[in-house]
Design a protein around this motif. Structure first.
Motif, PDB file in Angstrom:
ATOM      1  N   ASP A  22       2.472   1.838  -3.436  1.00 59.85           N
ATOM      2  CA  ASP A  22       1.530   2.426  -4.388  1.00 59.85           C
ATOM      3  C   ASP A  22       1.296   3.908  -4.098  1.00 59.85           C
ATOM      4  O   ASP A  22       1.116   4.715  -5.024  1.00 59.85           O
ATOM      5  CB  ASP A  22       0.214   1.652  -4.368  1.00 59.85           C
ATOM      6  CG  ASP A  22       0.336   0.288  -5.040  1.00 59.85           C
ATOM      7  OD1 ASP A  22       1.267   0.114  -5.853  1.00 59.85           O
ATOM      8  OD2 ASP A  22      -0.483  -0.602  -4.746  1.00 59.85           O
ATOM      9  N   ARG A  23       1.310   4.277  -2.827  1.00 56.53           N
ATOM     10  CA  ARG A  23       1.192   5.698  -2.483  1.00 56.53           C
ATOM     11  C   ARG A  23       2.410   6.475  -2.975  1.00 56.53           C
ATOM     12  O   ARG A  23       2.293   7.626  -3.429  1.00 56.53           O
ATOM     13  CB  ARG A  23       1.037   5.861  -0.974  1.00 56.53           C
ATOM     14  CG  ARG A  23      -0.324   5.439  -0.440  1.00 56.53           C
ATOM     15  CD  ARG A  23      -0.381   5.579   1.066  1.00 56.53           C
ATOM     16  NE  ARG A  23      -1.679   5.149   1.586  1.00 56.53           N
ATOM     17  CZ  ARG A  23      -1.939   4.943   2.875  1.00 56.53           C
ATOM     18  NH1 ARG A  23      -0.973   5.138   3.775  1.00 56.53           N
ATOM     19  NH2 ARG A  23      -3.132   4.557   3.261  1.00 56.53           N
ATOM     20  N   VAL A  52       5.703   9.446   3.249  1.00 60.02           N
ATOM     21  CA  VAL A  52       4.922   8.482   2.479  1.00 60.02           C
ATOM     22  C   VAL A  52       5.059   7.059   3.016  1.00 60.02           C
ATOM     23  O   VAL A  52       4.060   6.407   3.326  1.00 60.02           O
ATOM     24  CB  VAL A  52       5.338   8.510   0.984  1.00 60.02           C
ATOM     25  CG1 VAL A  52       4.481   7.526   0.183  1.00 60.02           C
ATOM     26  CG2 VAL A  52       5.212   9.913   0.416  1.00 60.02           C
ATOM     27  N   LYS A  86      -1.788   5.264 -13.578  1.00 55.33           N
ATOM     28  CA  LYS A  86      -2.279   3.918 -13.280  1.00 55.33           C
ATOM     29  C   LYS A  86      -2.161   2.992 -14.488  1.00 55.33           C
ATOM     30  O   LYS A  86      -2.006   1.772 -14.318  1.00 55.33           O
ATOM     31  CB  LYS A  86      -3.738   3.987 -12.828  1.00 55.33           C
ATOM     32  CG  LYS A  86      -3.975   4.793 -11.556  1.00 55.33           C
ATOM     33  CD  LYS A  86      -3.287   4.185 -10.356  1.00 55.33           C
ATOM     34  CE  LYS A  86      -3.638   4.960  -9.076  1.00 55.33           C
ATOM     35  NZ  LYS A  86      -2.896   4.429  -7.904  1.00 55.33           N
ATOM     36  N   VAL A 117       0.847  -1.202   0.000  1.00 53.57           N
ATOM     37  CA  VAL A 117       0.000   0.000   0.000  1.00 53.57           C
ATOM     38  C   VAL A 117       0.880   1.249   0.000  1.00 53.57           C
ATOM     39  O   VAL A 117       0.624   2.220  -0.731  1.00 53.57           O
ATOM     40  CB  VAL A 117      -0.938  -0.004   1.224  1.00 53.57           C
ATOM     41  CG1 VAL A 117      -1.629   1.354   1.377  1.00 53.57           C
ATOM     42  CG2 VAL A 117      -1.979  -1.113   1.105  1.00 53.57           C
ATOM     43  N   ALA A 118       1.944   1.227   0.810  1.00 53.55           N
ATOM     44  CA  ALA A 118       2.854   2.370   0.879  1.00 53.55           C
ATOM     45  C   ALA A 118       3.567   2.583  -0.453  1.00 53.55           C
ATOM     46  O   ALA A 118       3.741   3.724  -0.904  1.00 53.55           O
ATOM     47  CB  ALA A 118       3.869   2.156   1.997  1.00 53.55           C
ATOM     48  N   GLU A 148       3.415   3.134   6.945  1.00 56.40           N
ATOM     49  CA  GLU A 148       2.837   1.823   6.649  1.00 56.40           C
ATOM     50  C   GLU A 148       3.771   0.669   7.018  1.00 56.40           C
ATOM     51  O   GLU A 148       3.627  -0.441   6.514  1.00 56.40           O
ATOM     52  CB  GLU A 148       2.475   1.732   5.162  1.00 56.40           C
ATOM     53  CG  GLU A 148       1.293   2.595   4.763  1.00 56.40           C
ATOM     54  CD  GLU A 148      -0.007   2.159   5.425  1.00 56.40           C
ATOM     55  OE1 GLU A 148      -0.106   0.980   5.835  1.00 56.40           O
ATOM     56  OE2 GLU A 148      -0.930   2.988   5.538  1.00 56.40           O
ATOM     57  N   ASP A 185       2.017   7.104  -6.598  1.00 62.16           N
ATOM     58  CA  ASP A 185       1.088   8.219  -6.798  1.00 62.16           C
ATOM     59  C   ASP A 185       1.803   9.556  -6.595  1.00 62.16           C
ATOM     60  O   ASP A 185       1.607  10.504  -7.373  1.00 62.16           O
ATOM     61  CB  ASP A 185      -0.094   8.114  -5.832  1.00 62.16           C
ATOM     62  CG  ASP A 185      -1.045   6.982  -6.185  1.00 62.16           C
ATOM     63  OD1 ASP A 185      -1.002   6.502  -7.339  1.00 62.16           O
ATOM     64  OD2 ASP A 185      -1.818   6.555  -5.296  1.00 62.16           O
ATOM     65  N   ARG A 186       2.611   9.613  -5.531  1.00 58.83           N
ATOM     66  CA  ARG A 186       3.346  10.857  -5.255  1.00 58.83           C
ATOM     67  C   ARG A 186       4.320  11.173  -6.387  1.00 58.83           C
ATOM     68  O   ARG A 186       4.538  12.352  -6.726  1.00 58.83           O
ATOM     69  CB  ARG A 186       4.105  10.717  -3.925  1.00 58.83           C
ATOM     70  CG  ARG A 186       5.100  11.837  -3.631  1.00 58.83           C
ATOM     71  CD  ARG A 186       4.416  13.192  -3.524  1.00 58.83           C
ATOM     72  NE  ARG A 186       5.375  14.265  -3.398  1.00 58.83           N
ATOM     73  CZ  ARG A 186       6.003  14.847  -4.422  1.00 58.83           C
ATOM     74  NH1 ARG A 186       5.745  14.467  -5.675  1.00 58.83           N
ATOM     75  NH2 ARG A 186       6.866  15.827  -4.214  1.00 58.83           N
TER      76      ARG A 186
END
Length: 419
Positions: A217-218, A271, A227, A214-215, A275, A221-222
């Motif tokens: 993927d964040r 970021v 996608k 999850v981290a 997680e 995004d940053r």
């Protein structure tokens, strides 16, 4: 839920994801990438697999380790594990130094092991070719292979999955991993003299915890990775010290694109680190006490910018490790100067505070009936007492708040369908 001890270890939030159990019994225990819980073992539903799990749990350092067997002579050894000697330096090879997370010392030592015949291969992790968000356990036998794994990989990894290949082969293989990975390999080697003979050297990398998918993927995004882009590279650190976090992807037209680079401070601090799994937050060894050699960042002399020439803190834990580092310096593989044995506390002051907080966190867990890792012979209470009163209270109250917020009493379940 299966009653086997590996599944119970995962369910009780004690697994570190090192992969030793899966490495020892491939086909019966396999590692999967759960986006939230991290890389964790799944035991096949069969009587044979449950028997394998019963044997594999003896290799698991996640639930328990034994510091009592580590030679310790003073307070420095009590706090950090055995410290026979320490140096600050870097890889003499300019490319290795540049590609490394700090000074490239881990890669330089690994390459020296191959060059001198100390090892025929080196077990480590590298980004998966099909999905750079994930890591794969690999055994490299040349410089090119080692450079594939140069630089930090701030994602879940299971390098001890290589134990099966090491045990079943004829080669001598050096091992590189996080402190928890090395601790499990140490347990495995101590229980099997044939395996021990095949692992001539272990190198641990200082670790503050492994974020989940999850981290990652964040972070993408940053970095502005679309996608629908096909990710082909994700660099967390390296290309200078501490290096920039940067990604590359192929778009729908087949064009390669590179993201902006963001600093380590932003990528890790804003970021990724939030997680880290709970097991990482109650870890009592962030610097590799069970290794022959451990390597980390010398933050007591931080770089001026993001891509400065790197430096590494190198710690010898065993006589074998000390002799190897000295030989690497004499051979010109490493450029390094001796440092006082207490250098870790100055280079990593945050980890000293973390170790103290861990005692309070574990106490808080047990107070509400949650299982906590056990490190026999590890004197964490003294480090907790050395903390300011406010930090002591925070280690207790903060844990109870997290127990409620994250519902840590719930059993961790890893789906067979995870990646």
């Amino acid at each position: 839920m299966s009653a086997d001890p590996i599944t119970r270890t995962v369910a009780r939030n004690l697994c570190t994801g090192c992969g030793a159990c899966a490495g020892a019994f491939p086909g019966l225990i396999r590692m999967v990438d759960d986006p939230v819980n991290g890389r964790r073992p799944v035991v096949v539903q069969s009587a044979e697999a449950r028997e394998a799990a019963a044997k594999a749990v003896s290799l698991c350092a996640g639930a328990q380790s034994d510091w009592g067997r580590l030679p310790r002579t003073d307070a420095i050894d009590e706090d950090w594990g055995p410290v026979l000697a320490a140096w600050e330096g870097w890889a003499s090879d300019d490319e290795i130094r540049h590609r490394g997370s700090s000074g490239g010392a881990v890669t330089a030592l690994a390459l020296h092991a191959l060059a001198t015949g100390t090892a025929d291969g080196v077990a480590h992790v590298a980004a998966r070719a099909d999905d750079p968000r994930l890591n794969a356990a690999v055994i490299s036998r040349d410089r090119a292979g080692l450079l594939r794994g140069a630089g930090s990989r701030y994602a879940q990894a299971s390098p001890a999955e290589s134990l099966g290949r090491i045990a079943g082969g004829t080669e001598r293989v050096a091992f590189v991993g996080k402190p928890c990975d090395v601790a499990s390999v140490h347990k495995a080697a101590q229980s099997d003299p044939f395996l021990k003979a095949k692992i001539p050297l272990t190198i641990a990398i200082f670790c503050a915890g492994a974020p989940n998918l999850v981290a990652t993927d964040r972070l993408l995004d940053r970095l502005g990775v679309p996608k629908d882009g096909r990710l082909v590279d994700l660099r967390y650190r390296g290309d200078g010290w501490p290096g920039l976090m940067q990604a590359a992807w192929i778009d729908a037209e087949g064009t390669r694109n590179e993201s902006e680079g963001i600093s380590y401070a932003e990528g890790w601090g804003k970021v990724l680190q939030s997680e880290r799994r709970w097991r990482c937050r109650v870890c009592a060894d962030h610097t590799g006490a069970f290794a022959d050699i451990s390597v980390g960042d010398p933050w007591h002399a931080p770089p001026a910018g993001n891509t400065d020439a790197g430096r590494s803190l190198i710690v010898a834990r065993t006589p074998r490790g000390k002799a190897f580092v000295e030989a690497a310096i004499a051979a010109g593989a490493l450029t390094a100067e001796p440092r006082p044995r207490d250098i870790i506390a100055r280079a990593q002051p945050n980890l000293a505070a973390t170790h103290g907080a861990v005692w309070g966190r574990r106490l808080a867990m047990r107070a509400v009936g949650l299982p906590a890792p056990r490190d026999r012979g590890r004197k964490l209470r003294r480090q907790w007492l050395d903390l300011p009163r406010r930090a002591q209270v925070q280690s207790l109250l903060g844990t109870w708040k997290r127990v409620l917020r994250e519902r840590l009493w719930r059993r961790v379940r890893i789906a067979e369908s995870a990646q």
